[in-house]
Design an enzyme around this catalytic site. Structure first.
Site, PDB file in Angstrom:
ATOM      1  N   TYR A  19       0.833  -1.195   0.000  1.00  0.00           N
ATOM      2  CA  TYR A  19       0.000   0.000   0.000  1.00  0.00           C
ATOM      3  C   TYR A  19       0.871   1.249   0.000  1.00  0.00           C
ATOM      4  O   TYR A  19       2.036   1.224   0.352  1.00  0.00           O
ATOM      5  CB  TYR A  19      -0.954   0.021   1.200  1.00  0.00           C
ATOM      6  CG  TYR A  19      -0.245   0.099   2.528  1.00  0.00           C
ATOM      7  CD1 TYR A  19       0.019   1.330   3.116  1.00  0.00           C
ATOM      8  CD2 TYR A  19       0.160  -1.045   3.197  1.00  0.00           C
ATOM      9  CE1 TYR A  19       0.664   1.413   4.325  1.00  0.00           C
ATOM     10  CE2 TYR A  19       0.812  -0.978   4.404  1.00  0.00           C
ATOM     11  CZ  TYR A  19       1.067   0.250   4.972  1.00  0.00           C
ATOM     12  OH  TYR A  19       1.715   0.331   6.171  1.00  0.00           O
ATOM     13  N   CYS A  20       0.260   2.323  -0.433  1.00  0.00           N
ATOM     14  CA  CYS A  20       0.854   3.652  -0.371  1.00  0.00           C
ATOM     15  C   CYS A  20      -0.291   4.608  -0.075  1.00  0.00           C
ATOM     16  O   CYS A  20      -1.398   4.163   0.228  1.00  0.00           O
ATOM     17  CB  CYS A  20       1.572   3.998  -1.681  1.00  0.00           C
ATOM     18  SG  CYS A  20       0.460   4.116  -3.091  1.00  0.00           S
ATOM     19  N   GLN A  21      -0.057   5.883  -0.191  1.00  0.00           N
ATOM     20  CA  GLN A  21      -1.106   6.829   0.177  1.00  0.00           C
ATOM     21  C   GLN A  21      -2.263   6.843  -0.817  1.00  0.00           C
ATOM     22  O   GLN A  21      -3.424   6.828  -0.431  1.00  0.00           O
ATOM     23  CB  GLN A  21      -0.538   8.232   0.329  1.00  0.00           C
ATOM     24  CG  GLN A  21      -1.577   9.192   0.867  1.00  0.00           C
ATOM     25  CD  GLN A  21      -0.997  10.538   1.216  1.00  0.00           C
ATOM     26  OE1 GLN A  21       0.190  10.750   1.118  1.00  0.00           O
ATOM     27  NE2 GLN A  21      -1.851  11.451   1.626  1.00  0.00           N
ATOM     28  N   ILE A  49      -4.167   4.115   1.019  1.00  0.00           N
ATOM     29  CA  ILE A  49      -4.692   4.313   2.371  1.00  0.00           C
ATOM     30  C   ILE A  49      -5.794   5.372   2.370  1.00  0.00           C
ATOM     31  O   ILE A  49      -6.752   5.273   3.140  1.00  0.00           O
ATOM     32  CB  ILE A  49      -3.543   4.699   3.335  1.00  0.00           C
ATOM     33  CG1 ILE A  49      -2.602   3.496   3.539  1.00  0.00           C
ATOM     34  CG2 ILE A  49      -4.059   5.201   4.664  1.00  0.00           C
ATOM     35  CD1 ILE A  49      -3.250   2.294   4.206  1.00  0.00           C
TER      36      ILE A  49
END
Length: 130
Positions: A19-21, A49
């Protein structure tokens, strides 16, 4: 991303969530890992996220709090433009050239999705997770 290697994943039978932003770098990381080892069991949080939170899921933040990469890029670019504008107004009009260079970089980033400054800032020590 530059340090990400498929051979670093020891347990191929385990499932991994990347995951990342916002989801873009997470997707790129999954593609990079799967290109190296297609047998990996990897999932990306689509939308990152941010989307996870928008859907109502809980997120527990870690202790380290830094600005998101896109905001670091925005602050860097705006600071450079302000400094070079001030220099071009007070010292020499030749300082307009760095502003043109920065504007060209923004155009390329917008047109292609590739931001060289973001790649450089991502390598800075405060952006490294240990």
């Amino acid at each position: 991303m530059s340090k990400l290697k498929g051979e670093d994943i020891k347990h191929e039978k385990s499932a991994y969530i990347i995951y990342c932003q916002k989801g873009g770098r997470g997707k790129s990381a999954c593609e990079k890992l799967l290109a190296h080892n297609p047998d990996l069991n990897i999932y990306n949080i689509s939308g990152g996220i941010n989307e996870w939170v928008n859907e109502g899921y809980n997120v527990r933040k870690g202790e380290k709090s830094i600005l998101p990469l896109d905001r670091q890029v925005q602050l860097s670019i705006s600071t450079l433009i302000l400094v070079f504008c001030a220099l071009s107004l007070t010292i020499s009009t030749a300082f307009i050239w760095p502003i043109i260079f920065i504007a060209a970089g923004l155009f390329v980033a917008g047109a292609t999705g590739f931001c060289g400054l973001a790649r450089i800032i991502a390598l800075m020590p405060w952006n490294q997770r240990v």
